[in-house]
Design a protein around this motif. Sequence first.
Motif, mmCIF file in Angstrom:
data_model
loop_
_atom_site.group_PDB
_atom_site.id
_atom_site.type_symbol
_atom_site.label_atom_id
_atom_site.label_comp_id
_atom_site.label_asym_id
_atom_site.label_seq_id
_atom_site.Cartn_x
_atom_site.Cartn_y
_atom_site.Cartn_z
ATOM 1 N N ARG A 22 0.722 -1.373 -0.054
ATOM 2 C CA ARG A 22 0.241 0.024 0.011
ATOM 3 C C ARG A 22 0.924 1.209 -0.054
ATOM 4 N NH1 ARG A 22 -4.909 -0.538 2.085
ATOM 5 N NH2 ARG A 22 -5.309 1.740 1.593
ATOM 6 N N SER A 23 2.004 1.197 0.807
ATOM 7 C CA SER A 23 3.034 2.338 0.562
ATOM 8 C C SER A 23 4.411 1.797 0.814
ATOM 9 C CB SER A 23 2.692 3.207 1.686
ATOM 10 O OG SER A 23 2.429 2.723 2.987
ATOM 11 N N SER A 24 5.359 2.815 0.317
ATOM 12 C CA SER A 24 6.551 2.735 0.621
ATOM 13 C C SER A 24 7.190 3.880 1.346
ATOM 14 C CB SER A 24 7.437 2.513 -0.544
ATOM 15 O OG SER A 24 7.115 1.292 -1.507
ATOM 16 N N THR A 25 7.748 3.998 2.202
ATOM 17 C CA THR A 25 7.983 5.011 3.338
ATOM 18 C C THR A 25 9.686 5.225 3.540
ATOM 19 O OG1 THR A 25 5.968 4.997 4.106
ATOM 20 C CG2 THR A 25 7.453 6.475 5.080
ATOM 21 N N LEU A 26 10.193 6.216 3.524
ATOM 22 C CA LEU A 26 11.659 6.524 3.796
ATOM 23 C C LEU A 26 11.473 7.462 4.748
ATOM 24 C CD1 LEU A 26 13.435 6.953 0.294
ATOM 25 C CD2 LEU A 26 12.957 4.623 1.536
ATOM 26 N N VAL A 27 12.444 7.491 5.963
ATOM 27 C CA VAL A 27 12.650 8.266 6.939
ATOM 28 C C VAL A 27 14.327 8.415 7.221
ATOM 29 C CG1 VAL A 27 12.403 8.469 9.378
ATOM 30 C CG2 VAL A 27 10.457 7.418 8.150
ATOM 31 N N LEU A 28 14.669 9.798 7.119
ATOM 32 C CA LEU A 28 15.978 10.188 7.327
ATOM 33 C C LEU A 28 15.764 11.118 8.341
ATOM 34 C CD1 LEU A 28 15.525 9.999 3.913
ATOM 35 C CD2 LEU A 28 17.914 9.988 4.102
ATOM 36 N N GLY A 49 14.835 16.015 10.016
ATOM 37 C CA GLY A 49 14.578 14.975 9.074
ATOM 38 C C GLY A 49 13.254 15.120 8.337
ATOM 39 N N ARG A 50 13.295 14.185 7.303
ATOM 40 C CA ARG A 50 12.234 14.005 6.372
ATOM 41 C C ARG A 50 11.739 12.692 6.436
ATOM 42 N NH1 ARG A 50 15.911 14.314 0.872
ATOM 43 N NH2 ARG A 50 14.029 14.531 -0.096
ATOM 44 N N ILE A 51 10.428 12.740 5.947
ATOM 45 C CA ILE A 51 9.465 11.682 5.909
ATOM 46 C C ILE A 51 9.033 11.598 4.532
ATOM 47 C CG2 ILE A 51 7.739 12.394 7.218
ATOM 48 C CD1 ILE A 51 7.278 9.379 7.923
ATOM 49 N N VAL A 52 9.034 10.574 3.606
ATOM 50 C CA VAL A 52 8.452 10.602 2.220
ATOM 51 C C VAL A 52 7.803 9.391 2.074
ATOM 52 C CG1 VAL A 52 9.239 10.858 -0.155
ATOM 53 C CG2 VAL A 52 10.538 11.696 1.410
ATOM 54 N N GLU A 53 6.595 9.474 1.757
ATOM 55 C CA GLU A 53 5.514 8.219 1.573
ATOM 56 C C GLU A 53 5.141 8.237 0.075
ATOM 57 O OE1 GLU A 53 1.883 6.850 4.126
ATOM 58 O OE2 GLU A 53 1.108 8.341 2.581
ATOM 59 N N HIS A 58 -3.232 -3.813 -7.474
ATOM 60 C CA HIS A 58 -2.113 -3.973 -8.766
ATOM 61 C C HIS A 58 -0.796 -3.201 -8.894
ATOM 62 C CE1 HIS A 58 -5.049 -7.050 -10.379
ATOM 63 N NE2 HIS A 58 -5.797 -6.056 -10.329
ATOM 64 N N GLY A 59 -0.597 -2.471 -7.693
ATOM 65 C CA GLY A 59 0.451 -1.640 -7.697
ATOM 66 C C GLY A 59 0.449 -0.208 -8.325
ATOM 67 N N ARG A 60 -0.834 -0.010 -8.486
ATOM 68 C CA ARG A 60 -0.979 1.297 -9.178
ATOM 69 C C ARG A 60 -0.771 2.661 -8.182
ATOM 70 N NH1 ARG A 60 -6.276 1.695 -8.559
ATOM 71 N NH2 ARG A 60 -6.168 3.167 -7.030
ATOM 72 N N PRO A 61 0.270 3.610 -8.875
ATOM 73 C CA PRO A 61 0.691 4.568 -8.149
ATOM 74 C C PRO A 61 -0.393 5.532 -7.673
ATOM 75 C CG PRO A 61 2.082 4.224 -10.209
ATOM 76 C CD PRO A 61 0.978 3.385 -10.246
ATOM 77 N N ASP A 62 -0.346 6.029 -6.435
ATOM 78 C CA ASP A 62 -1.572 6.535 -5.696
ATOM 79 C C ASP A 62 -1.336 7.984 -5.067
ATOM 80 O OD1 ASP A 62 -4.344 7.086 -5.466
ATOM 81 O OD2 ASP A 62 -4.421 6.040 -3.644
ATOM 82 N N GLY A 63 -0.097 8.628 -5.483
ATOM 83 C CA GLY A 63 0.329 9.831 -4.784
ATOM 84 C C GLY A 63 1.677 9.611 -3.856
ATOM 85 N N GLN A 64 2.348 10.974 -3.315
ATOM 86 C CA GLN A 64 3.383 10.865 -2.775
ATOM 87 C C GLN A 64 3.197 11.961 -1.828
ATOM 88 O OE1 GLN A 64 7.497 10.238 -4.327
ATOM 89 N NE2 GLN A 64 7.968 12.285 -3.500
#
Length: 254
Positions: A216-222, A229-233, A239-245
Amino acid sequence: MCLIAFAWNTHPRWRLVLAGNRDEFHGRPTAPLARWPDTAMAAGRDLEAGGTWLGVNDDGRCTVVTNVRDPRDPQVGRSRGLLAVDYLTGPDQAPAHASRLRADAAHYRPFNLLTFDAREGIYLGNRPEARLQTITPGVHGLSNADFNTPWPKTRALMQRLQHWLEVDADNLEPLFAALADERQAPDEALPDTGIGLERERWLSSAFIRGERYGTRSSTLVLIDHRGAGRIVERRFGPHGRPDGQTELRFGIAD
């Protein structure tokens, strides 16, 4: 959240670098990464149970929770997503929070919980009994088994994170590419968690693509050593359809 690799106190710039995928039923209602009203935390929100799977707050704390894959476990108890909210909105640092929670851990659904503050990282799991461990500096991994269990996709993500730290610890795209990896592990490397070979194969890739269930989501935290820091989701539909960032900054301003 079902796959995590993180680097803890092992880089001159970053106190914590965390990369993770949340795998869940697509029909489970979810709100995107955002700052929560009347709190200092930022996280996605599970609209069914009210908790979250991964979040940060403005004093540089971070937490992430996964479930434990065991079809023999009845999966009853309090929602594990509430553990993350409790940590990020409460006053306790990671060691005190884990010590307090340990006595009550059995009343929650099966979980692995990671909590980080300015000084320490703590792992707490509640199956088969409550287990608490201080996290040592280095690159670690977690999926739906015990901390640092060497499932193929966990090892692969850890290796790619280690390479990123050594080569280009700034550009986020290589980490997102690692989280998007759909290669399945060979049968001889698969764990046996009691769900059958076909499903073990399907769940062995970092990114899971499906109509009803998947990533459902891929997330990075630095988070740097000052606590900024920053957090990016990045979010995905069936079916893996992109749904925003969404990207948010937190902590001390640059």
